[in-house]
Design a protein around this motif. Sequence first.
Motif, PDB file in Angstrom:
ATOM      1  N   LYS A  30     -31.934-121.400 -57.587  1.00 24.90           N
ATOM      2  CA  LYS A  30     -31.067-120.218 -57.572  1.00 24.90           C
ATOM      3  C   LYS A  30     -31.885-118.948 -57.331  1.00 24.90           C
ATOM      4  CE  LYS A  30     -27.395-117.994 -60.167  1.00 24.90           C
ATOM      5  NZ  LYS A  30     -26.217-118.178 -61.001  1.00 24.90           N
ATOM      6  N   ILE A  31     -32.995-118.833 -58.024  1.00 26.98           N
ATOM      7  CA  ILE A  31     -33.846-117.655 -57.868  1.00 26.98           C
ATOM      8  C   ILE A  31     -34.336-117.538 -56.423  1.00 26.98           C
ATOM      9  CG2 ILE A  31     -36.167-116.779 -58.451  1.00 26.98           C
ATOM     10  CD1 ILE A  31     -35.530-117.701 -61.360  1.00 26.98           C
ATOM     11  N   LEU A  32     -34.683-118.682 -55.845  1.00 34.14           N
ATOM     12  CA  LEU A  32     -35.265-118.650 -54.500  1.00 34.14           C
ATOM     13  C   LEU A  32     -34.215-118.784 -53.400  1.00 34.14           C
ATOM     14  CD1 LEU A  32     -38.354-120.816 -55.413  1.00 34.14           C
ATOM     15  CD2 LEU A  32     -38.341-118.349 -54.964  1.00 34.14           C
ATOM     16  N   ARG A  82     -42.061-125.073 -50.763  1.00 31.53           N
ATOM     17  CA  ARG A  82     -41.305-124.532 -49.628  1.00 31.53           C
ATOM     18  C   ARG A  82     -42.237-124.137 -48.490  1.00 31.53           C
ATOM     19  NH1 ARG A  82     -39.291-118.886 -50.939  1.00 31.53           N
ATOM     20  NH2 ARG A  82     -41.428-118.507 -50.262  1.00 31.53           N
ATOM     21  N   ASN A 133     -25.489-112.278 -63.072  1.00 32.49           N
ATOM     22  CA  ASN A 133     -24.934-112.943 -61.886  1.00 32.49           C
ATOM     23  C   ASN A 133     -26.007-113.714 -61.127  1.00 32.49           C
ATOM     24  OD1 ASN A 133     -22.279-112.180 -62.152  1.00 32.49           O
ATOM     25  ND2 ASN A 133     -22.482-110.348 -60.890  1.00 32.49           N
ATOM     26  N   ALA A 134     -27.206-113.195 -61.145  1.00 34.98           N
ATOM     27  CA  ALA A 134     -28.269-113.813 -60.351  1.00 34.98           C
ATOM     28  C   ALA A 134     -29.037-114.875 -61.133  1.00 34.98           C
ATOM     29  CB  ALA A 134     -29.234-112.737 -59.871  1.00 34.98           C
ATOM     30  N   LEU A 135     -29.038-114.795 -62.449  1.00 34.27           N
ATOM     31  CA  LEU A 135     -30.028-115.574 -63.212  1.00 34.27           C
ATOM     32  C   LEU A 135     -29.465-116.481 -64.302  1.00 34.27           C
ATOM     33  CD1 LEU A 135     -32.539-112.616 -63.438  1.00 34.27           C
ATOM     34  CD2 LEU A 135     -32.992-114.754 -62.246  1.00 34.27           C
ATOM     35  N   HIS A 147     -34.844-122.273 -43.366  1.00 36.53           N
ATOM     36  CA  HIS A 147     -34.635-121.944 -44.788  1.00 36.53           C
ATOM     37  C   HIS A 147     -33.338-122.550 -45.339  1.00 36.53           C
ATOM     38  CE1 HIS A 147     -34.894-119.424 -48.478  1.00 36.53           C
ATOM     39  NE2 HIS A 147     -33.583-119.479 -48.403  1.00 36.53           N
ATOM     40  N   SER A 148     -32.267-122.393 -44.590  1.00 35.08           N
ATOM     41  CA  SER A 148     -30.977-122.830 -45.130  1.00 35.08           C
ATOM     42  C   SER A 148     -30.811-124.351 -45.086  1.00 35.08           C
ATOM     43  CB  SER A 148     -29.838-122.165 -44.357  1.00 35.08           C
ATOM     44  OG  SER A 148     -29.853-122.630 -43.026  1.00 35.08           O
ATOM     45  N   ARG A 158     -24.616-117.393 -48.028  1.00 29.34           N
ATOM     46  CA  ARG A 158     -26.081-117.367 -48.145  1.00 29.34           C
ATOM     47  C   ARG A 158     -26.735-117.850 -46.849  1.00 29.34           C
ATOM     48  NH1 ARG A 158     -28.577-116.874 -52.664  1.00 29.34           N
ATOM     49  NH2 ARG A 158     -26.801-117.572 -53.884  1.00 29.34           N
ATOM     50  N   ASP A 159     -26.227-118.963 -46.311  1.00 35.07           N
ATOM     51  CA  ASP A 159     -26.822-119.509 -45.091  1.00 35.07           C
ATOM     52  C   ASP A 159     -26.693-118.532 -43.926  1.00 35.07           C
ATOM     53  OD1 ASP A 159     -27.275-121.696 -46.598  1.00 35.07           O
ATOM     54  OD2 ASP A 159     -25.810-123.002 -45.621  1.00 35.07           O
ATOM     55  N   LYS A 200     -31.259-124.659 -51.733  1.00 32.04           N
ATOM     56  CA  LYS A 200     -30.249-125.639 -52.131  1.00 32.04           C
ATOM     57  C   LYS A 200     -30.813-126.642 -53.133  1.00 32.04           C
ATOM     58  CE  LYS A 200     -27.348-125.226 -48.111  1.00 32.04           C
ATOM     59  NZ  LYS A 200     -28.089-124.066 -47.507  1.00 32.04           N
ATOM     60  N   ASP A 206     -21.102-117.309 -58.634  1.00 35.92           N
ATOM     61  CA  ASP A 206     -22.136-117.570 -57.647  1.00 35.92           C
ATOM     62  C   ASP A 206     -21.681-117.228 -56.240  1.00 35.92           C
ATOM     63  OD1 ASP A 206     -23.910-118.353 -59.469  1.00 35.92           O
ATOM     64  OD2 ASP A 206     -23.731-120.500 -59.098  1.00 35.92           O
ATOM     65  N   LYS A 228     -32.462-123.503 -61.717  1.00 35.39           N
ATOM     66  CA  LYS A 228     -32.715-122.061 -61.794  1.00 35.39           C
ATOM     67  C   LYS A 228     -33.759-121.630 -60.756  1.00 35.39           C
ATOM     68  CE  LYS A 228     -33.265-118.123 -64.788  1.00 35.39           C
ATOM     69  NZ  LYS A 228     -33.020-117.548 -66.116  1.00 35.39           N
ATOM     70  N   LYS A 279     -37.410-110.886 -45.778  1.00 39.89           N
ATOM     71  CA  LYS A 279     -38.148-109.999 -44.874  1.00 39.89           C
ATOM     72  C   LYS A 279     -38.509-108.689 -45.558  1.00 39.89           C
ATOM     73  CE  LYS A 279     -36.459-111.979 -40.629  1.00 39.89           C
ATOM     74  NZ  LYS A 279     -35.758-113.126 -41.271  1.00 39.89           N
ATOM     75  N   ARG A 300     -39.073-119.824 -40.475  1.00 42.45           N
ATOM     76  CA  ARG A 300     -38.384-119.592 -41.746  1.00 42.45           C
ATOM     77  C   ARG A 300     -36.885-119.407 -41.506  1.00 42.45           C
ATOM     78  NH1 ARG A 300     -40.819-118.447 -46.167  1.00 42.45           N
ATOM     79  NH2 ARG A 300     -42.700-117.682 -45.131  1.00 42.45           N
ATOM     80  N   ASP A 301     -36.552-118.581 -40.513  1.00 42.53           N
ATOM     81  CA  ASP A 301     -35.136-118.306 -40.251  1.00 42.53           C
ATOM     82  C   ASP A 301     -34.397-119.575 -39.845  1.00 42.53           C
ATOM     83  OD1 ASP A 301     -35.785-115.748 -40.785  1.00 42.53           O
ATOM     84  OD2 ASP A 301     -35.587-114.996 -38.732  1.00 42.53           O
ATOM     85  N   ASP A 332     -22.519-120.949 -50.587  1.00 40.01           N
ATOM     86  CA  ASP A 332     -23.605-121.338 -49.687  1.00 40.01           C
ATOM     87  C   ASP A 332     -23.400-120.872 -48.245  1.00 40.01           C
ATOM     88  OD1 ASP A 332     -25.438-122.465 -51.307  1.00 40.01           O
ATOM     89  OD2 ASP A 332     -25.016-124.549 -50.774  1.00 40.01           O
ATOM     90  N   HIS A 367     -28.948-114.924 -45.288  1.00 36.91           N
ATOM     91  CA  HIS A 367     -30.282-114.877 -45.899  1.00 36.91           C
ATOM     92  C   HIS A 367     -31.348-114.340 -44.935  1.00 36.91           C
ATOM     93  CE1 HIS A 367     -33.568-116.211 -48.622  1.00 36.91           C
ATOM     94  NE2 HIS A 367     -34.215-116.378 -47.490  1.00 36.91           N
ATOM     95  N   SER A 368     -31.336-114.862 -43.707  1.00 37.35           N
ATOM     96  CA  SER A 368     -32.412-114.497 -42.785  1.00 37.35           C
ATOM     97  C   SER A 368     -32.230-113.089 -42.220  1.00 37.35           C
ATOM     98  CB  SER A 368     -32.502-115.519 -41.653  1.00 37.35           C
ATOM     99  OG  SER A 368     -31.323-115.451 -40.876  1.00 37.35           O
ATOM    100  N   LEU A 393     -39.859-114.914 -52.301  1.00 37.47           N
ATOM    101  CA  LEU A 393     -38.440-115.221 -52.122  1.00 37.47           C
ATOM    102  C   LEU A 393     -38.085-115.565 -50.681  1.00 37.47           C
ATOM    103  CD1 LEU A 393     -37.180-112.435 -54.522  1.00 37.47           C
ATOM    104  CD2 LEU A 393     -37.206-114.892 -54.972  1.00 37.47           C
ATOM    105  N   GLY A 394     -39.070-115.559 -49.795  1.00 37.38           N
ATOM    106  CA  GLY A 394     -38.804-115.920 -48.404  1.00 37.38           C
ATOM    107  C   GLY A 394     -37.902-114.905 -47.724  1.00 37.38           C
ATOM    108  N   ARG A 420     -30.663-109.106 -54.097  1.00 34.76           N
ATOM    109  CA  ARG A 420     -30.231-110.046 -53.060  1.00 34.76           C
ATOM    110  C   ARG A 420     -28.849-110.600 -53.385  1.00 34.76           C
ATOM    111  NH1 ARG A 420     -33.294-115.346 -53.631  1.00 34.76           N
ATOM    112  NH2 ARG A 420     -31.603-115.586 -55.133  1.00 34.76           N
ATOM    113  N   VAL A 453     -34.348-110.474 -56.790  1.00 32.09           N
ATOM    114  CA  VAL A 453     -33.342-111.545 -56.876  1.00 32.09           C
ATOM    115  C   VAL A 453     -31.972-110.935 -57.185  1.00 32.09           C
ATOM    116  CG1 VAL A 453     -32.624-113.593 -58.171  1.00 32.09           C
ATOM    117  CG2 VAL A 453     -35.029-113.281 -57.584  1.00 32.09           C
TER     118      VAL A 453
END
Lengths: 541, 541
Positions: free
Chosen positions: A244-246, A168, B374-376, A224-225, B220-221, A249, B214, A241, B249, A220-221, B217, B224-225, B246-247, B168, B165
């Motif tokens: 998902k962790i990070l 990434r 839920n996350a993992l 990232h997506s 998340r999109d 997509k 989950d 996984k 802030k 990054r902003d 997306d 995330h930032s 994890l990218g 988030r 994670v």
Amino acid sequence: MAIPPQVGGMDIEAFRKHGYKVVDQICDYYARLNELPVVAQVEPGYLVNDLPTEAPKEPEDFSLVASDFQSKILPGITHWSHPRFFAYFPAITNFESILADMMATSVSNPGFNWSCSPACTELEQVMLDWAAKLLGLQEKFWNSSKQGGGQITGAASESAIVATVAARERCLRMLSLQGAPEVDEKHGLSLNGQNDTSVKTDELGTRINDADGDVDDTIRDKYHSKLVMYGSTQTHSIGIKAAKILGLKWRSLPTFKRDDYALTGETVRKALEEDEKKGLIPFMLIGTIGTTSTGTVDRLSEIGQVLKNHPTVFLYIDAAWAGTALAVPEHREALQLDAVNEYADGICTNFHKWGLVAFDCSALWVRDRKVLTNALDVTPAFLRTKHGDTGLVVDYRNWSLSLGRRFRSLKLWFVLRSYGVEGFRAHIRKGVQMAAVLEKRIRESKDFELVTPRSLALLVFRLRPSSGDHTPEQLNELNRRLQELVHAEKDFNMTQTVLPGEEGQPSIDCLRFAMGGLRTTEEDAVQAWQIVERLGESIIN
Amino acid sequence: MAIPPQVGGMDIEAFRKHGYKVVDQICDYYARLNELPVVAQVEPGYLVNDLPTEAPKEPEDFSLVASDFQSKILPGITHWSHPRFFAYFPAITNFESILADMMATSVSNPGFNWSCSPACTELEQVMLDWAAKLLGLQEKFWNSSKQGGGQITGAASESAIVATVAARERCLRMLSLQGAPEVDEKHGLSLNGQNDTSVKTDELGTRINDADGDVDDTIRDKYHSKLVMYGSTQTHSIGIKAAKILGLKWRSLPTFKRDDYALTGETVRKALEEDEKKGLIPFMLIGTIGTTSTGTVDRLSEIGQVLKNHPTVFLYIDAAWAGTALAVPEHREALQLDAVNEYADGICTNFHKWGLVAFDCSALWVRDRKVLTNALDVTPAFLRTKHGDTGLVVDYRNWSLSLGRRFRSLKLWFVLRSYGVEGFRAHIRKGVQMAAVLEKRIRESKDFELVTPRSLALLVFRLRPSSGDHTPEQLNELNRRLQELVHAEKDFNMTQTVLPGEEGQPSIDCLRFAMGGLRTTEEDAVQAWQIVERLGESIIN
């Protein structure tokens, strides 16, 4: 106020006494392992309901503890070292590993930089070079190249996360240095209007277009997506996984029975072009050498060719299981070693599976160590050291997720010396040959069939009665019944898998026989097969 | 084709012989540890240049290997178990841990779900409850509550990534369920127009507004930032590293000398309000119990109060070092146990530091286990098991980054039984008392001063000559010279730190004395202090 005296704990002579006893207990365990049920014969809660709900107030004598290990823990162990454990993949332990872990814990140190643990750092560097050479990886992956390098992580899942973070950051850095990507109808995504030429490599094949330093937040902003990582439907779940962790997509690419479920270059090409035209940015692809379901090897040389037109994609090879078989020259072609050496940015194999080293010992190599340090180095004042500051040494914490690091390379050292390259190869060959014996039996059986070709020591097969017509659904039903009967057997253990059917057809329920255990004899394998065969007949009749 | 015979490797009787010898070698090591230099006296490359560059072709006898461990590895070990190791924090090992690791490796199994390793899973569940009770964590954190729960990870860094994670995904799920956040001048960010009421808890304090499944997306999109995690300038670098991995802030909040570098509620309130008004979404805050530099405890009850108005923030407590001191009732108030029990969503402490268990054993508890699953949780067909599918058992892989899992709870079991609660407490009290002895010496010394108050077993101090006027820069210069002299000493080891100065003033160079080693005597501590004192005098004169 006086310093309080120590309460409890073992002194040197008590350790000598208990240490000898534990050695003897381990000897006894291996002497009778063959007679133990393979799978723990306990129900959920067996131990939770048996142990006290809190720690004892006063110290207890260690003899009690050691005897509780025998009476409470061992019955709850599924014996992965059992000669008739054929489930999942082998997870070997051996006496060399036991001694190595014991010695490692005796000099316990957190290993986070060279200075706090020189031996721990340097042995890992050397052992990963030994291992790379054993498997035929070229110099660019060796620590001694000072460009690429290898390390040990705790699991293939951890290796995949490390690689994904590195991939990434590498991609974002490319975008940051080279401006917004452009999509060209003919070539797909390109950076700075230049396509092939954006990947420059030096004489060792290391990409040299990555600058150091952090990626800016605005980059990054913005991207990232849009980042996408790829694997196939047969990629281990560690791929999805990691995504998902990070929060990234993931796209699973299709594989087909006609290709024995290998991911092809053409499938990759189509997907990348499709996504790039949508404005997405492919940043990583996981190719597998030896998938978990069937041991398939993806078509890495085709994929490598395709990726030449997609410079943002980091090619990561998950060879968790089959990678250690690269030690054997006669398997290298089928396992596509040349493509790995030519195209892979990173590769992982678990010595703690088939590779004779006790869990945990997952080897991870990268072609360019800067992709790790660019992504993972944060050095505060209190962790700075003279040698680290001058760049004289590797500080492995900057290659990994965690700061702390166990002294795992000792296991690899002890094993590679005690077996030698020839012993290691003999072990791999033994597993392959054992599977070949069973393969012959399955082929000769009238009511079973191999669903995919044997891959090294792995067989995927199913019941397919020679008499009577069965719909795909009926065959699945028969095989699910067989799975249940097999799971109820105490004398051996194997697992199941489900494969995609031909297009438009239902998926296929199968059984898996994973050979390669250190203590498995031909007789063990054949006996297990005979039980499966008998259970199959009982279902048919 | 015949099955090839095994080549190399040790059989049961060879293991018995070498096992006894290794036990004896470990006894010898501890018998002479006191005479060894604390820090490895080797230069970078010492081992890399000494070992062969590839594995031997033929098997070698294990006696050679064991003797190379003595001659090549031990000299490159910095002895964290040495009685005069006062650097970083203690990283204790003991005989119980050595035996536990040896037994764990002897029944090596990957521990990824209940079914493949029932004992490994259940002992971890029970031990984390023992440990939670030992430290005074309330029922909501216990595994037996079936709502919260504890697990062992390999390092505090890993625990922090897991928590981040989880935090988030919890935040994104809230945003997904409750619509876009609104910012209210008075209350800051709120969800669904409702602020306090968006955090509903049941009788155990578990937040009950998280649904399973989950996060989409699009959510998340979109967010995330905008997500931000917080710590202070004194938070361990694992915080910023988790963000980097994890990218996400990261914002370091200021701390002040006047507060002894503790993060205050007021600082947190201001930062959160500022960021929320900018449209950012705070999702996690790391509060520390026992910072690495000075052992400071953040003002958790103030912070907890503030977070009531910021429901998207997951309060994570990093008690990596000082958490095990919660075992001692007289320290619980200063360590803010009540605030942990009231407000913390997750807490981590490393038993492998001061807590008598050999590396690795980082304990991580959460108030709501669903934030982990839920996350993992990603469960492919080949990992499905009867018990896992019915939810009867904990499958720890769904609580962690990795699939594979070592049998680390054995170490905790052996230690807690062999020491008992009383022995564990005596050990913590001994470290604290030892530091108190040195504290008195520093206070009585005319040329040294404590820079921050003693925190349990940690002392942060510096040279400050009583005669002559020194600017802050000159004092730093003196202390950096002292650091260099101290690092050159073979007979003990300590590390340095740099603290922020008063506002507008330069930062402050200090030395750190971390007590708490298992084998440290009062004499060891005092001798080291006397050397530091003498070196300080040599600089002044």
